[in-house]
Motif scaffolding. Sequence first.
Motif, PDB file in Angstrom:
ATOM      1  N   ARG A  31     -35.712   3.820  28.542  1.00 32.62           N
ATOM      2  CA  ARG A  31     -34.804   4.684  29.309  1.00 32.62           C
ATOM      3  C   ARG A  31     -34.732   6.110  28.769  1.00 32.62           C
ATOM      4  NH1 ARG A  31     -30.546   2.096  32.242  1.00 32.62           N
ATOM      5  NH2 ARG A  31     -30.742  -0.161  32.177  1.00 32.62           N
ATOM      6  N   THR A 107     -25.936   6.906  28.875  1.00 35.28           N
ATOM      7  CA  THR A 107     -26.033   5.563  28.300  1.00 35.28           C
ATOM      8  C   THR A 107     -24.685   4.870  28.108  1.00 35.28           C
ATOM      9  OG1 THR A 107     -26.113   6.437  26.040  1.00 35.28           O
ATOM     10  CG2 THR A 107     -28.234   6.060  27.168  1.00 35.28           C
ATOM     11  N   TRP A 110     -24.492   1.894  30.328  1.00 36.20           N
ATOM     12  CA  TRP A 110     -25.426   0.871  29.856  1.00 36.20           C
ATOM     13  C   TRP A 110     -24.771   0.029  28.770  1.00 36.20           C
ATOM     14  CZ3 TRP A 110     -27.849   0.345  25.023  1.00 36.20           C
ATOM     15  CH2 TRP A 110     -28.933  -0.537  24.973  1.00 36.20           C
TER      16      TRP A 110
END
Length: 147
Positions: A31, A107, A110
């Motif tokens: 990512r 992030t 995530w």
Amino acid sequence: MSNTQNFRVFRELNLVTSALFRAADRDLLAREGIRTAHQAILFVLRVEDGLTSSEIANRAGLSKTRLTGLADTLETKSLITRDRGTQDARQQVIKITNEGRAVVDRTNGWVRNLNASLMSQFDESEKAVIERFLREVHRTARDIEAT
């Protein structure tokens, strides 16, 4: 059902931690081009910018030696900057860049999703036991380090 009397907690923690961080590193590397240890540094700096290497290492749970190599990568990727300390030139003060902040912003979800996934199979009382267990493991580790 497992035999809890023969359950080897230390071994299982090692196996599960290794597996989890290998998988998370692989995903985060794809990512963002960084690993979870890099992300931990960025998260620390997002909360409080302009910390010394020692402060970041302590807050991120890293050795100062490991932090140095990780910071090299983050600096190469323009996610942090390093400057000499104003009070002590031997100290490095590390600051997050705008791109580093953007990585944290991208992030955060995530990490929240990963945490939710890890806990999704447990009810509230089980989650409380897991939290208590992990805090106790952390306390025990600190005690071992202190001896």
